[in-house]
Structure formats: structure tokens, C-alpha cells
Design an enzyme around this catalytic site. Structure first.
Site, PDB file in Angstrom:
ATOM      1  N   CYS B  86       0.836  -1.207   0.000  1.00  0.00           N
ATOM      2  CA  CYS B  86       0.000   0.000   0.000  1.00  0.00           C
ATOM      3  C   CYS B  86       0.870   1.256   0.000  1.00  0.00           C
ATOM      4  CB  CYS B  86      -0.979  -0.060   1.171  1.00  0.00           C
ATOM      5  SG  CYS B  86      -2.398   1.011   0.959  1.00  0.00           S
ATOM      6  N   HIS B 194      -3.489  -5.843   0.906  1.00  0.00           N
ATOM      7  CA  HIS B 194      -2.866  -6.055   2.215  1.00  0.00           C
ATOM      8  C   HIS B 194      -2.820  -7.527   2.628  1.00  0.00           C
ATOM      9  CE1 HIS B 194      -2.600  -1.838   3.616  1.00  0.00           C
ATOM     10  NE2 HIS B 194      -3.633  -1.653   2.819  1.00  0.00           N
ATOM     11  N   GLU B 196      -1.047  -8.796   4.861  1.00  0.00           N
ATOM     12  CA  GLU B 196      -0.883  -8.877   6.323  1.00  0.00           C
ATOM     13  C   GLU B 196      -2.228  -8.791   7.047  1.00  0.00           C
ATOM     14  OE1 GLU B 196      -0.621  -6.212   4.627  1.00  0.00           O
ATOM     15  OE2 GLU B 196      -1.002  -4.403   5.792  1.00  0.00           O
TER      16      GLU B 196
END
Lengths: 84, 227
Positions: B86, B194, B196
Site C-alpha cells: 500500500c 494487504h 498482512e
């Protein structure tokens, strides 16, 4: 001392959704003659006396940070400022 | 394997990144402040999402000149894995470590939802735990994720298999749905989605885990063979 006016604009090849949204609004307001809107940035810098060539300096500031030359063009005007 | 999670003023996905590495993978992770001038003790570098320096001027433009970025460049040159997610991706493009730029989403909306991605290249150190062409579900959360590059750059990326992830459906205007790209050498990956945030069923999915597992697997293998 010098005052530098920097204009950063999106390259023609890059779409400007913000500009399009503003144009849409202008059209809704009845300004049908507006054919295009492009949004850019205007920066004013004050440069103190330096031994460096001011043109070369501003060129460097623009190409390194103020504009991303992948998508943006820049131009600038340098004015002499008489300090008080 | 020891990861550095770089923290800029305005980073906000650093905790998720740390959690993914530490708690889900069981590897080492440390937060590293943006003015650090030595990353030599880390095996992998993670640039998290957020709004570094308020995204003033352009997303990633100011962070790119942080002290730590010289070290990130050195790590990349040394062949260490560098992953920018990002805002991290935006910083890597501004720094010139990856080509192109991330523009404002075409509909001007900040889009925050889970989307489908296609793994376009499973033969990288970041994706070897995925199957080629696999479709995965990963959250996105960005207002400036519209990947742009000129024709020559796109062709170059395509010819070198540097496009690693694409969106199954266009939503932000990215050129040919590009969601993530890798450098020529194959050790610097930038992506807008994302992974994560997709490391546990508790939070809606685990499709991000193989990405982190790939990095660790590759690192282990290369360090065993050199031992």
C-alpha cells in the site's frame, strides 16, 4: 532573495479524475462551454541568497521532489525580491 | 529470519505487519524508525501501509527521502527481500525502486473491502507458496492505488514477468488491473492489497499467509545451502 513560483501539472497522457469531477459539476451548474478541467499544484518558494545558480537549484528541487516526472510536468518563474 | 518493519510518521499498518510475522509465522520482527541508518542486521525489509507524512505533495514522496531509505536501497541492492504494501508500494515507486506511479482511484473513492487477485507469477521469492494463476482473496484499503506507467514500461514489465498480482475485476483504474509488481532482480515487491490483513481465519481469511511463508521458505533454503 528570490521568490519562485512553481506550477506542477499532470501530463496530457494521464487521466485526471478530479478535474473530470469538477468539470461535471461546472456542466451541471450550466457552464456547458467548459471543455476540460485539469487540476495541478502551485507552490511558492522563497530562496535565500546562495552561491548556487538559482535556475539549476530550482530545476533540481522540482525534478527530485516537487514533481514526479513519470506523470507530471513543471514550470517555474523566478522573481527578485528586495528584502526590507 | 529477522524482519524490519519500517515505521514512518503516519504509518498505520505496521502493527498488522508485525503481528503477521511474529504471531502467525513465528519469525522475528522489529519496528524500525524512519531515521535509522543501519539495516544490516535484518534479513528482510517490510514497508507497511498508512499515510506517511500525511501523504503531503504525493503519496510516498516525502517518505522516500527519509534517512532509512538509503538503507532500504542498500538492502535491495544486496538482494534482500523488500516488500512494500500500500503506502509502502507508493514509497517504492517514488524512490525509483519500482517503476510507475500510483494515481488517485479513477472513481475518487477510498475503497476498503476484500477483493479477488490472480497470482500472475508464482515463481518469485514472494509467491512460490501460491499456485500459478491461483485466485486469492485479499483486502484493499486505498484511495490512490490506480497503477500507471507508460506503454514501454508496461511492455517491459510484461515481458519480464514482473507483474505478480492483478485484480480479478477493475475497481481503481489500474493499468491492465495491475495490483502488484516486482523489480527485475526479483527481490523488491510492491502491492496495493494487504496480505498482512489476511493471515487468520478470525479476521476473515488466510490467503495472505503464503506470501510471508514464501519469503521465509526461500530465505531458509538459500541459507541452508550456503551453510
Amino acid at each position: 532573495m528570490k521568490k519562485v513560483k512553481v506550477y506542477v501539472t499532470l501530463r496530457e497522457s494521464v487521466l485526471d479524475p478530479q478535474g473530470s469531477a469538477v468539470m461535471g459539476s461546472l456542466h451541471k451548474m450550466g457552464y456547458g462551454e467548459v471543455q476540460d478541467v485539469r487540476i495541478g499544484k502551485y507552490l511558492e518558494l522563497v530562496i535565500g541568497d546562495s552561491e548556487r545558480d538559482v535556475d539549476a537549484l530550482v530545476e533540481e528541487l522540482c525534478s527530485r521532489l516537487l514533481a514526479n516526472t513519470v506523470i507530471e510536468d513543471y514550470r517555474y518563474e523566478i522573481e527578485e525580491v528586495v528584502s526590507q | 529470519m529477522k524482519f524490519a518493519v519500517i515505521v514512518f510518521p503516519g504509518s498505520n499498518c505496521d502493527l498488522d505487519m508485525y503481528h503477521a510475522i511474529k504471531d502467525e509465522l513465528g519469525e522475528e520482527a522489529e519496528y524500525v524508525w524512519h531515521d535509522t541508518h543501519d539495516l544490516s542486521s535484518y534479513d528482510g525489509i517490510l514497508l507497511p501501509g498508512g499515510f506517511s507524512y500525511g501523504d503531503y505533495l504525493r503519496a510516498g514522496a516525502i517518505a522516500r527521502f527519509s534517512g532509512v531509505m538509503d538503507e532500504v536501497r542498500k538492502a535491495a541492492e544486496a538482494g534482500k527481500p523488500v516488500l512494500g504494501i500500500c503506502n509502502g508500494f507508493q514509497i517504492l515507486t517514488e524512490a525509483g525502486l519500482l517503476p510507475g506511479v500510483l494515481l488517485r482511484n479513477k472513481d475518487l473513492k477510498f475503497t476498503c473491502r476484500t477483493v479477488s487477485l490472480k497470482v500472475e507469477n508464482a515463481n518469485t521469492l514472494f509467491t512460490n507458496d501460491y499456485a500459478q494463476g491461483e485466485e486469492i482473496r485479499i483486502p484493499v484499503a486505498h484511495g490512490e492505488g490506480n497503477y500507471y506507467c507508460d506503454d514501454a514500461t508496461y511492455q517491459h514489465l510484461k515481458d519480464n514477468n514482473q507483474i505478480v498480482f492483478t485484480y480479478a475485476e477493475d475497481f481503481n483504474g489500474s493499468r491492465n488491473n495491475v495490483a502488484g509488481i516486482i523489480n527485475e532482480r526479483g527481490n523488491v515487491l510492491g502491492m496495493m492489497p494487504h496480505p498482512e490483513r489476511a493471515v487468520s481465519d478470525l479476521i476473515g481469511g488466510t490467503d495472505g499467509l503464503p506470501l510471508f511463508r514464501s519469503i521465509v521458505k526461500q530465505w531458509r533454503e538459500s541459507h541452508v545451502s550456503h551453510a
